[in-house]
Design a protein around this motif. Structure first.
Motif, mmCIF file in Angstrom:
data_model
loop_
_atom_site.group_PDB
_atom_site.id
_atom_site.type_symbol
_atom_site.label_atom_id
_atom_site.label_comp_id
_atom_site.label_asym_id
_atom_site.label_seq_id
_atom_site.Cartn_x
_atom_site.Cartn_y
_atom_site.Cartn_z
ATOM 1 N N TYR A 1 -1.171 -19.549 25.012
ATOM 2 C CA TYR A 1 0.050 -20.162 25.588
ATOM 3 C C TYR A 1 1.331 -19.715 24.919
ATOM 4 O O TYR A 1 2.367 -20.466 25.757
ATOM 5 C CB TYR A 1 -0.340 -21.679 25.361
ATOM 6 N N ASP A 2 1.321 -19.211 23.769
ATOM 7 C CA ASP A 2 2.780 -18.889 23.250
ATOM 8 C C ASP A 2 2.849 -17.458 22.579
ATOM 9 O O ASP A 2 3.802 -17.021 22.253
ATOM 10 C CB ASP A 2 3.310 -19.969 22.296
ATOM 11 N N GLU A 3 1.423 -16.526 22.648
ATOM 12 C CA GLU A 3 1.509 -15.463 22.139
ATOM 13 C C GLU A 3 1.628 -15.159 20.572
ATOM 14 O O GLU A 3 2.029 -14.159 19.977
ATOM 15 C CB GLU A 3 2.541 -14.526 23.109
ATOM 16 N N SER A 4 1.802 -16.373 19.962
ATOM 17 C CA SER A 4 1.783 -16.110 18.267
ATOM 18 C C SER A 4 0.655 -15.689 17.930
ATOM 19 O O SER A 4 -0.636 -16.003 18.354
ATOM 20 C CB SER A 4 2.028 -17.728 17.777
ATOM 21 N N ILE A 5 0.649 -14.887 16.816
ATOM 22 C CA ILE A 5 -0.477 -14.025 16.181
ATOM 23 C C ILE A 5 -0.660 -14.637 14.797
ATOM 24 O O ILE A 5 0.177 -14.778 14.154
ATOM 25 C CB ILE A 5 -0.296 -12.524 16.590
ATOM 26 N N GLN A 6 -1.926 -14.744 14.494
ATOM 27 C CA GLN A 6 -2.290 -15.180 13.088
ATOM 28 C C GLN A 6 -3.351 -14.210 12.712
ATOM 29 O O GLN A 6 -4.236 -13.551 13.644
ATOM 30 C CB GLN A 6 -3.088 -16.524 13.173
ATOM 31 N N GLN A 7 -3.302 -13.722 11.437
ATOM 32 C CA GLN A 7 -4.286 -12.974 10.901
ATOM 33 C C GLN A 7 -5.014 -13.772 9.768
ATOM 34 O O GLN A 7 -4.599 -14.803 9.139
ATOM 35 C CB GLN A 7 -3.769 -11.761 10.051
ATOM 36 N N MET A 8 -6.297 -13.675 9.709
ATOM 37 C CA MET A 8 -7.392 -14.397 8.853
ATOM 38 C C MET A 8 -8.160 -13.175 8.176
ATOM 39 O O MET A 8 -9.182 -12.435 8.727
ATOM 40 C CB MET A 8 -8.156 -15.372 9.471
ATOM 41 N N ASP A 9 -7.879 -13.152 6.744
ATOM 42 C CA ASP A 9 -8.625 -12.275 5.984
ATOM 43 C C ASP A 9 -9.960 -12.928 5.395
ATOM 44 O O ASP A 9 -9.907 -13.905 4.667
ATOM 45 C CB ASP A 9 -7.808 -11.644 4.813
ATOM 46 N N LEU A 10 -11.091 -12.422 5.757
ATOM 47 C CA LEU A 10 -12.294 -12.875 5.200
ATOM 48 C C LEU A 10 -12.923 -11.911 4.239
ATOM 49 O O LEU A 10 -14.064 -12.109 4.060
ATOM 50 C CB LEU A 10 -13.327 -13.007 6.527
ATOM 51 N N ALA A 11 -12.109 -11.408 3.456
ATOM 52 C CA ALA A 11 -12.535 -10.582 2.313
ATOM 53 C C ALA A 11 -13.506 -11.356 1.119
ATOM 54 O O ALA A 11 -14.209 -10.728 0.700
ATOM 55 C CB ALA A 11 -11.497 -9.637 1.712
ATOM 56 N N THR A 12 -13.123 -12.471 0.988
ATOM 57 C CA THR A 12 -13.882 -13.514 0.356
ATOM 58 C C THR A 12 -15.419 -13.445 0.361
ATOM 59 O O THR A 12 -16.252 -13.464 -0.082
ATOM 60 C CB THR A 12 -13.261 -14.851 0.450
ATOM 61 N N TYR A 13 -15.621 -13.357 1.851
ATOM 62 C CA TYR A 13 -16.854 -13.300 2.372
ATOM 63 C C TYR A 13 -17.517 -11.996 2.855
ATOM 64 O O TYR A 13 -18.691 -11.840 2.906
ATOM 65 C CB TYR A 13 -16.944 -14.380 3.528
ATOM 66 N N LEU A 14 -16.864 -11.306 3.499
ATOM 67 C CA LEU A 14 -17.468 -10.208 4.110
ATOM 68 C C LEU A 14 -16.493 -8.812 3.802
ATOM 69 O O LEU A 14 -15.208 -8.772 3.567
ATOM 70 C CB LEU A 14 -17.380 -10.134 5.470
ATOM 71 N N SER A 15 -17.015 -7.681 3.348
ATOM 72 C CA SER A 15 -16.406 -6.402 3.006
ATOM 73 C C SER A 15 -16.225 -5.717 4.409
ATOM 74 O O SER A 15 -14.997 -5.124 4.556
ATOM 75 C CB SER A 15 -17.221 -5.714 2.241
ATOM 76 N N SER A 16 -16.865 -5.995 5.403
ATOM 77 C CA SER A 16 -16.390 -5.401 6.810
ATOM 78 C C SER A 16 -16.933 -6.314 7.745
ATOM 79 O O SER A 16 -18.086 -6.892 7.574
ATOM 80 C CB SER A 16 -17.157 -3.911 6.874
ATOM 81 N N ILE A 17 -16.472 -6.250 8.895
ATOM 82 C CA ILE A 17 -16.775 -6.970 10.072
ATOM 83 C C ILE A 17 -17.530 -6.001 10.817
ATOM 84 O O ILE A 17 -16.910 -5.250 11.577
ATOM 85 C CB ILE A 17 -15.629 -7.749 10.669
ATOM 86 N N GLU A 18 -18.390 -6.498 11.689
ATOM 87 C CA GLU A 18 -19.232 -6.025 12.811
ATOM 88 C C GLU A 18 -19.180 -6.496 14.042
ATOM 89 O O GLU A 18 -19.238 -5.687 15.096
ATOM 90 C CB GLU A 18 -20.785 -5.634 12.235
ATOM 91 N N ASP A 19 -19.020 -7.779 14.154
ATOM 92 C CA ASP A 19 -19.226 -8.508 15.517
ATOM 93 C C ASP A 19 -18.557 -9.865 15.281
ATOM 94 O O ASP A 19 -18.635 -10.536 14.393
ATOM 95 C CB ASP A 19 -20.649 -8.686 15.836
ATOM 96 N N VAL A 20 -17.818 -10.151 16.362
ATOM 97 C CA VAL A 20 -17.142 -11.513 16.485
ATOM 98 C C VAL A 20 -17.762 -12.165 17.666
ATOM 99 O O VAL A 20 -17.758 -11.618 18.874
ATOM 100 C CB VAL A 20 -15.791 -11.549 16.662
#
Length: 195
Positions: free
Chosen positions: A116-135
């Motif tokens: 609704y406003d095109e604001s972008i957020q980033q979330m780093d999950l490096a504490t839990y995962l070294s790489s992401i395969e699926d969302v």
């Protein structure tokens, strides 16, 4: 044999017991499910894909800016982004008022765009995962599958993007697993041998 087009030109969205929005090619229809009457329609040229939210749909169009349509087929927002999306529309998931996708610049991050406003957020999950395969999103939760030093794991987040739990993923020994579908208390694994 059925020769289907490589992209969907049909779909059903915003279902309630009283009404449904459905797509046929470049037209969206509002159907009253009680009376079985099509109450309204709107033609939108060049629909390439549609992402559904609780109260609206985001319509991506070829060579045009995306628009948001509510359940009454009223346009409620026009995006400013054109074709330079930081994501592939076939790989995004929706949760609440956000579209979520993996961040291509960092192997352990996801990005969320408020539609609704095109604001972008980033979330780093490096504490839990070294790489992401699926969302995936399901039942009001976000599930991020990846690899950690402990092996495959799934991080479950709520609508506020708070981590609820991190679970080790014990994948059954099934030949040629094609799909994994995450739920708050279990994972479905589809393969050639069944479910």
């Amino acid at each position: 044999r059925y020769d289907l087009p490589p992209f969907r030109e049909y779909g059903a969205y915003l279902y309630t017991h009283e009404q449904l929005v459905f797509r046929q090619s470049d037209t969206l229809y509002l159907k009253n499910l009680v009376t079985s009457v099509v109450e309204d329609s709107i033609m939108i040229k060049g629909i390439s894909s549609i992402v559904e939210f609780e109260e609206s749909i985001l319509v991506f169009r070829k060579s045009r800016v995306p628009i948001i349509i509510d359940r009454n087929l009223e346009q409620i927002y026009t995006w400013h982004m054109m074709d330079d999306f930081p994501f592939d529309t076939s790989e995004i998931v929706s949760l609440d008022s956000f579209i979520i996708y993996t961040d291509e610049t960092t192997s352990s991050s996801i990005q969320m765009i408020n539609v609704y406003d095109e604001s972008i957020q980033q979330m780093d999950l490096a504490t839990y995962l070294s790489s992401i395969e699926d969302v995936q999103s399901n039942n009001g939760f976000l599930f991020v599958k990846g690899t950690s030093i402990n092996g495959p794991e799934v991080v479950q987040l709520n609508k506020n993007f708070e981590v609820i739990q991190v679970l080790s993923l014990d994948i059954p020994e099934v030949d040629n697993i094609k799909t994994l579908r995450y739920h708050p208390n279990l994972v479905y694994a589809w393969g050639h041998q069944g479910l």
